[in-house]
Design a protein around this motif. Sequence first.
Motif, short mmCIF file in Angstrom:
data_model
loop_
_atom_site.label_atom_id
_atom_site.label_comp_id
_atom_site.label_asym_id
_atom_site.label_seq_id
_atom_site.Cartn_x
_atom_site.Cartn_y
_atom_site.Cartn_z
N UNK A 31 -0.01 8.81 8.83
CA UNK A 31 -0.25 7.72 8.37
C UNK A 31 -2.34 7.57 7.34
N UNK A 32 -2.18 7.03 5.52
CA UNK A 32 -3.42 7.40 6.11
C UNK A 32 -4.24 6.80 6.51
N UNK A 33 -5.36 7.62 7.12
CA UNK A 33 -6.51 6.33 7.24
C UNK A 33 -7.56 5.71 6.69
N UNK A 34 -7.11 5.59 4.65
CA UNK A 34 -7.44 4.87 3.89
C UNK A 34 -6.18 4.48 2.41
N UNK A 35 -5.62 3.93 3.13
CA UNK A 35 -4.28 3.91 2.16
C UNK A 35 -4.53 3.30 1.30
N UNK B 53 0.93 -1.09 -0.29
CA UNK B 53 -0.07 -0.33 -0.20
C UNK B 53 0.69 1.11 -0.25
N UNK B 54 -0.06 2.05 -0.27
CA UNK B 54 0.98 3.61 -0.43
C UNK B 54 -0.21 4.22 1.66
N UNK B 55 1.00 4.52 1.77
CA UNK B 55 0.59 4.63 3.14
C UNK B 55 0.71 5.79 4.21
N UNK B 56 1.35 6.64 3.50
CA UNK B 56 1.88 7.45 4.44
C UNK B 56 1.90 9.22 3.11
N UNK B 57 1.21 10.04 3.80
CA UNK B 57 1.24 11.22 3.52
C UNK B 57 2.08 12.61 3.78
N UNK B 58 3.43 13.29 3.86
CA UNK B 58 3.70 14.01 4.82
C UNK B 58 4.64 15.48 3.78
N UNK B 59 4.92 16.09 4.82
CA UNK B 59 5.65 17.07 3.90
C UNK B 59 7.03 17.54 4.34
N UNK B 60 8.22 17.01 3.64
CA UNK B 60 9.98 17.03 3.76
C UNK B 60 10.14 18.49 4.81
N UNK C 216 5.35 4.38 -0.35
CA UNK C 216 4.29 3.27 -0.33
C UNK C 216 4.94 2.14 -0.99
N UNK C 217 4.93 0.94 -0.21
CA UNK C 217 5.60 -0.45 -0.87
C UNK C 217 5.47 -1.37 0.43
N UNK C 218 6.60 -1.66 0.52
CA UNK C 218 6.79 -3.23 0.87
C UNK C 218 6.94 -2.64 2.40
N UNK C 219 7.55 -1.50 2.92
CA UNK C 219 7.04 -1.54 4.49
C UNK C 219 5.59 -1.50 4.70
N UNK C 220 4.76 -1.20 4.24
CA UNK C 220 3.44 -0.63 4.98
C UNK C 220 2.93 -1.85 5.26
N UNK C 221 2.99 -2.90 6.19
CA UNK C 221 2.86 -3.94 6.85
C UNK C 221 3.93 -3.66 7.89
N UNK C 222 5.41 -3.81 7.18
CA UNK C 222 6.00 -3.75 8.62
C UNK C 222 5.49 -2.30 9.38
N UNK C 223 5.21 -1.01 8.79
CA UNK C 223 5.17 -0.05 9.79
C UNK C 223 4.00 0.38 10.39
N UNK C 224 2.57 -0.62 9.71
CA UNK C 224 1.09 -0.75 10.21
C UNK C 224 0.78 -1.55 11.11
#
Length: 183
Positions: free
Chosen positions: A170-174, A37-44, A56-64
């Motif tokens: 973290x997006x409420x709806x990835x 999933x694409x799960x995160x949105x933020x500002x650099x 998003x990507x393979x870290x989605x399950x790790x982070x969530x």
Amino acid sequence: MDTSRGRIVILLNEEKAPQSSGFIRELVDAGRFDGTMFYRSAAASGPEAPNEFVEGGLLSSFVLSGEPTSVSASGLPTLAPLESTDLTGLRHVRGAVSLARDVLDTGVAIPDIVIYLTESPAADAGGRYSPDGKGYPVFGQVVEGIEIFDQLAGESRTGKTWVPMLQGQILAEPLVIKRARIR
């Protein structure tokens, strides 16, 4: 990529960023992005700035997952050394696609992709967004579907994570990546 909200096409820059592009190609060919999933949105640029990227990507399950551990202990594939923006000449402009990094531990590139929605020099080599100043390796460009990421960046970020620094990002709806393929 076929996603839960439509098709996204990313052009890999294998000429200027062969190592990073090859890393992504191997993961896609192995089907590793399917179901992530694409799960995160933020500002650099900081928490008060408009959201500049979606990750998003393979870290989605790790982070969530709710199971604290380090990226190095997770068993996820990593990439080192980095192809910095100084080396490739690629920059974090609107639609740029780069690899995320384990900036809190090893510094290696990790199997998440980050889509930039604005010009973000803070993510380039020498920028202030990475603690070591190496920045994040750009390897591609979104050529179709950027509007999907624009929409995601404006949505609720009340999703749960065990990672303290990601609270409120973290997006409420990835966005689910149903299938990723290289053509």
